[in-house]
Write a protein that holds these residues in place. Structure first.
Motif, PDB file in Angstrom:
ATOM      1  N   GLU A  36       0.924  -1.165   0.084  1.00  0.00           N
ATOM      2  CA  GLU A  36      -0.093  -0.139  -0.020  1.00  0.00           C
ATOM      3  C   GLU A  36       0.901   1.204   0.093  1.00  0.00           C
ATOM      4  N   TYR A  37       1.846   1.040   1.151  1.00  0.00           N
ATOM      5  CA  TYR A  37       2.947   2.441   0.767  1.00  0.00           C
ATOM      6  C   TYR A  37       3.378   2.645  -0.371  1.00  0.00           C
ATOM      7  N   ALA A  38       4.068   1.342  -0.885  1.00  0.00           N
ATOM      8  CA  ALA A  38       4.915   1.541  -2.348  1.00  0.00           C
ATOM      9  C   ALA A  38       3.776   1.868  -3.735  1.00  0.00           C
ATOM     10  N   THR A  39       2.683   1.864  -3.402  1.00  0.00           N
ATOM     11  CA  THR A  39       1.731   2.395  -4.436  1.00  0.00           C
ATOM     12  C   THR A  39       0.868   3.506  -4.221  1.00  0.00           C
ATOM     13  N   SER A  40       1.373   4.219  -3.239  1.00  0.00           N
ATOM     14  CA  SER A  40       0.765   5.524  -2.765  1.00  0.00           C
ATOM     15  C   SER A  40       1.223   6.906  -3.364  1.00  0.00           C
ATOM     16  N   PHE A  41       2.315   6.651  -4.058  1.00  0.00           N
ATOM     17  CA  PHE A  41       2.870   7.699  -4.753  1.00  0.00           C
ATOM     18  C   PHE A  41       2.225   8.129  -6.019  1.00  0.00           C
ATOM     19  N   ASP A  42       2.427   9.612  -6.308  1.00  0.00           N
ATOM     20  CA  ASP A  42       1.403   9.858  -7.369  1.00  0.00           C
ATOM     21  C   ASP A  42       2.269   9.386  -8.682  1.00  0.00           C
ATOM     22  N   LYS A  43       1.775   9.467  -9.752  1.00  0.00           N
ATOM     23  CA  LYS A  43       2.051   8.990 -11.042  1.00  0.00           C
ATOM     24  C   LYS A  43       3.013  10.242 -11.466  1.00  0.00           C
ATOM     25  N   VAL A  44       4.114   9.929 -12.217  1.00  0.00           N
ATOM     26  CA  VAL A  44       5.108  11.013 -12.589  1.00  0.00           C
ATOM     27  C   VAL A  44       4.431  11.624 -13.720  1.00  0.00           C
ATOM     28  N   VAL A  45       4.502  12.867 -13.799  1.00  0.00           N
ATOM     29  CA  VAL A  45       4.004  13.744 -14.731  1.00  0.00           C
ATOM     30  C   VAL A  45       4.942  14.227 -15.764  1.00  0.00           C
ATOM     31  N   TYR A  46       4.737  14.058 -17.068  1.00  0.00           N
ATOM     32  CA  TYR A  46       5.683  14.195 -18.083  1.00  0.00           C
ATOM     33  C   TYR A  46       5.022  15.432 -19.071  1.00  0.00           C
ATOM     34  N   GLU A  47       5.742  16.138 -19.420  1.00  0.00           N
ATOM     35  CA  GLU A  47       5.143  17.076 -20.625  1.00  0.00           C
ATOM     36  C   GLU A  47       4.799  16.037 -21.870  1.00  0.00           C
ATOM     37  N   GLU A  48       5.871  15.217 -22.267  1.00  0.00           N
ATOM     38  CA  GLU A  48       5.700  14.623 -23.339  1.00  0.00           C
ATOM     39  C   GLU A  48       6.409  13.314 -23.161  1.00  0.00           C
ATOM     40  N   GLN A  49       5.766  12.305 -22.671  1.00  0.00           N
ATOM     41  CA  GLN A  49       6.652  10.895 -22.417  1.00  0.00           C
ATOM     42  C   GLN A  49       6.830  10.303 -23.670  1.00  0.00           C
ATOM     43  N   LEU A  50       7.925   9.800 -24.045  1.00  0.00           N
ATOM     44  CA  LEU A  50       8.419   8.915 -25.149  1.00  0.00           C
ATOM     45  C   LEU A  50       7.683   7.552 -24.837  1.00  0.00           C
ATOM     46  N   VAL A  51       7.379   6.991 -25.871  1.00  0.00           N
ATOM     47  CA  VAL A  51       6.868   5.544 -25.733  1.00  0.00           C
ATOM     48  C   VAL A  51       7.492   4.624 -26.666  1.00  0.00           C
ATOM     49  N   PRO A  52       8.150   3.817 -26.004  1.00  0.00           N
ATOM     50  CA  PRO A  52       8.943   2.716 -26.844  1.00  0.00           C
ATOM     51  C   PRO A  52       8.267   1.681 -27.887  1.00  0.00           C
ATOM     52  N   GLN A  53       8.702   1.446 -28.730  1.00  0.00           N
ATOM     53  CA  GLN A  53       8.101   0.323 -29.628  1.00  0.00           C
ATOM     54  C   GLN A  53       9.199  -0.641 -30.180  1.00  0.00           C
ATOM     55  N   LYS A  54       8.707  -1.791 -30.324  1.00  0.00           N
ATOM     56  CA  LYS A  54       9.524  -3.086 -30.609  1.00  0.00           C
ATOM     57  C   LYS A  54      10.035  -2.648 -32.183  1.00  0.00           C
ATOM     58  N   ASP A  55      11.276  -2.836 -32.439  1.00  0.00           N
ATOM     59  CA  ASP A  55      11.904  -2.556 -33.828  1.00  0.00           C
ATOM     60  C   ASP A  55      11.931  -3.973 -34.425  1.00  0.00           C
ATOM     61  N   THR A  56      12.368  -3.928 -35.736  1.00  0.00           N
ATOM     62  CA  THR A  56      12.138  -5.172 -36.438  1.00  0.00           C
ATOM     63  C   THR A  56      13.113  -6.275 -35.880  1.00  0.00           C
ATOM     64  N   ASP A  57      13.983  -5.815 -35.142  1.00  0.00           N
ATOM     65  CA  ASP A  57      15.085  -7.147 -34.330  1.00  0.00           C
ATOM     66  C   ASP A  57      14.708  -7.473 -32.945  1.00  0.00           C
ATOM     67  N   GLY A  58      13.204  -6.909 -32.593  1.00  0.00           N
ATOM     68  CA  GLY A  58      12.562  -7.207 -31.350  1.00  0.00           C
ATOM     69  C   GLY A  58      13.130  -6.540 -30.179  1.00  0.00           C
ATOM     70  N   ASN A  59      13.758  -5.239 -30.493  1.00  0.00           N
ATOM     71  CA  ASN A  59      14.415  -4.646 -29.445  1.00  0.00           C
ATOM     72  C   ASN A  59      13.621  -3.494 -29.006  1.00  0.00           C
ATOM     73  N   TRP A  60      13.252  -3.066 -27.700  1.00  0.00           N
ATOM     74  CA  TRP A  60      12.666  -2.063 -27.445  1.00  0.00           C
ATOM     75  C   TRP A  60      13.342  -0.635 -27.912  1.00  0.00           C
ATOM     76  N   THR A  61      12.688   0.058 -28.720  1.00  0.00           N
ATOM     77  CA  THR A  61      13.110   1.382 -29.299  1.00  0.00           C
ATOM     78  C   THR A  61      12.697   2.605 -29.120  1.00  0.00           C
ATOM     79  N   PHE A  62      13.291   4.009 -28.516  1.00  0.00           N
ATOM     80  CA  PHE A  62      12.639   5.130 -28.419  1.00  0.00           C
ATOM     81  C   PHE A  62      13.064   5.807 -29.547  1.00  0.00           C
ATOM     82  N   THR A  63      12.109   6.560 -30.267  1.00  0.00           N
ATOM     83  CA  THR A  63      12.656   7.565 -31.177  1.00  0.00           C
ATOM     84  C   THR A  63      12.153   9.084 -30.819  1.00  0.00           C
ATOM     85  N   THR A  64      13.341   9.608 -31.076  1.00  0.00           N
ATOM     86  CA  THR A  64      13.401  11.107 -30.754  1.00  0.00           C
ATOM     87  C   THR A  64      14.775  11.696 -31.388  1.00  0.00           C
ATOM     88  N   ASP A  65      14.613  13.107 -31.489  1.00  0.00           N
ATOM     89  CA  ASP A  65      15.775  13.790 -31.850  1.00  0.00           C
ATOM     90  C   ASP A  65      16.238  14.664 -30.745  1.00  0.00           C
TER      91      ASP A  65
END
Length: 403
Positions: A36-65
């Motif tokens: 209950e304590y561990a899950t009592s913290f507020d969710k982290v607020v991002y202006e724009e959270q990057l969301v990873p996707q699996k690439d063709t090799d099966g690796n998690w990949t973030f896309t950003t400049d």
């Protein structure tokens, strides 16, 4: 058997059963309180959270400049038992404050997330403490992965490494990027997380490796005999560095070697070699070594590396991709030193439990922030938890910040 002896045996067995039931009930209540304590913290607020996707090799990949931020935590040491309740809550409070303030794109925890040592935690159930860590991170809503340490699955723990790995690899989790890794490579959790730019070129890659546990019959770790990263892991690393470089050059032939970073628990022997050269020179930089801050504070300025040599560092030098290695394991070592052009960083630890005296000490407690750009630049900062910028939901404990 006489009736009076049967009555005594029944009475004793009854007491044992009652104690067992009471302890089980108490443990259940304590675990519920910690979750209950561990899950009592507020969710982290991002202006724009990057969301990873699996690439063709099966690796998690973030896309950003833009720049990409990694937060390294290490040696969190959640006990998950009767004896560790207070210290577990302190550890979650510290981790939540730093993650919330830093808002990283990715959290990498370099081992010893849990600490199921019975005479300190009061349990050998590493499954419960692992679930606490997972619930904590999923509740924060930050992408994360882990490299296992020696304490995550002890010989006497309820669950072995494969079982603990399966919990992190659960596809129902929303933010965990952990992968079991190739079957042909030793260990669990050997994986690559990539950052690509809008052209599809990999600008940065994070290699996460299992540095294993104890070796040479030291099954309980009491002789300090630690394992190394294995040869087939190093070969896997080399093959993937070359494959990523080739894929980049297929898109843009003149593109330089991308930047990579390696995360694991037990330090390479080069950590100790570099520090010995630095300290022998009167704690001044040498031709090979440059200190960017921090020090070796284990007794005797010791680095507890694997007991056998390996060629991981030499392979990284040869390939020219890896700019930094990041480890944990030695809770009060927190130097970030450059050795032969590669940064060797001990992450700031969180530990309140394993080193019992550390609950009153705070100079070593914190996180490590790695910020990388698309053109190969990096910035590494060792951040102490007791800075004002890390605002805890619950009150911070009073500690000494002296060495």
């Amino acid at each position: 058997m006489p009736d009076f002896l049967m009555k005594i045996i029944s009475f004793v067995l009854g007491i044992i059963t009652s104690i067992s039931i009471s302890m089980t009930s108490l443990t259940t209540l304590i675990n519920k309180s910690t979750i209950e304590y561990a899950t009592s913290f507020d969710k982290v607020v991002y202006e724009e959270q990057l969301v990873p996707q699996k690439d063709t090799d099966g690796n998690w990949t973030f896309t950003t400049d833009r720049d990409f931020k990694v937060l390294q935590l290490t040696d969190v040491h959640i006990g998950g038992g009767i004896m560790s309740l207070k210290k577990d809550k302190l550890a979650f409070n510290a981790a939540a404050a730093m993650i919330t303030a830093e808002k990283p794109d990715l959290v990498i925890i370099t081992g010893d997330l849990v600490y199921p040592v019975p005479f300190q935690a009061g349990t050998i159930n590493n499954g419960v403490s692992t679930d606490m860590v997972i619930d904590f991170l999923e509740n924060l809503g930050v992408y994360y992965t882990v490299a296992f340490g020696n304490h995550d699955s002890e010989l006497y723990s309820d669950y072995d490494r494969a079982s603990i790995a399966a919990r992190y690899a659960d596809p129902s989790l929303n933010y965990c990027l952990f992968e079991n890794g190739p079957d042909s490579v030793d260990g669990y959790g050997n994986q690559i997380i990539k950052v690509k730019n809008s052209k599809g070129i990999v600008t940065n890659a994070f290699f996460v490796l299992d540095s294993h546990s104890y070796i040479d019959g030291d099954v309980f770790g009491i002789q300090w005999k630690y394992d190394n990263i294995h040869e087939n892991q190093i070969e896997w690393y080399k093959e993937n560095v070359l494959a990523i470089d080739n894929a980049n050059k297929a898109i843009e032939p003149s593109y330089p070697m991308f930047a990579s970073y390696c995360f694991f628990h037990i330090p390479l022997e080069e950590y100790g070699i570099a520090w010995q050269e630095y300290s022998a020179n009167g704690y001044k930089d040498t031709e090979n070594v440059k200190n960017f801050g921090g020090g070796f504070y284990e007794k005797g300025e010791k680095s507890y590396c694997g007991i056998y040599p390996d060629n991981f560092f030499e392979t990284a030098l040869e390939l020219g991709s890896t700019k930094g290695f990041f480890c944990g394991h030695d809770h009060v070592n927190n130097a970030s030193i450059e050795y032969k052009g590669i940064r060797l960083t001990y992450g700031m630890s969180i530990d309140y439990l394993a080193y019992s005296n550390l609950i009153k000490e705070g100079a070593q407690r914190g996180c490590t922030v790695l910020t990388v750009s698309g053109d190969g630049e990096m910035n590494i900062s060792l951040e102490n938890y007791y800075q004002d910028k890390y605002v805890s939901k619950y009150e911070k404990e009073s500690v000494s910040l002296d060495r």
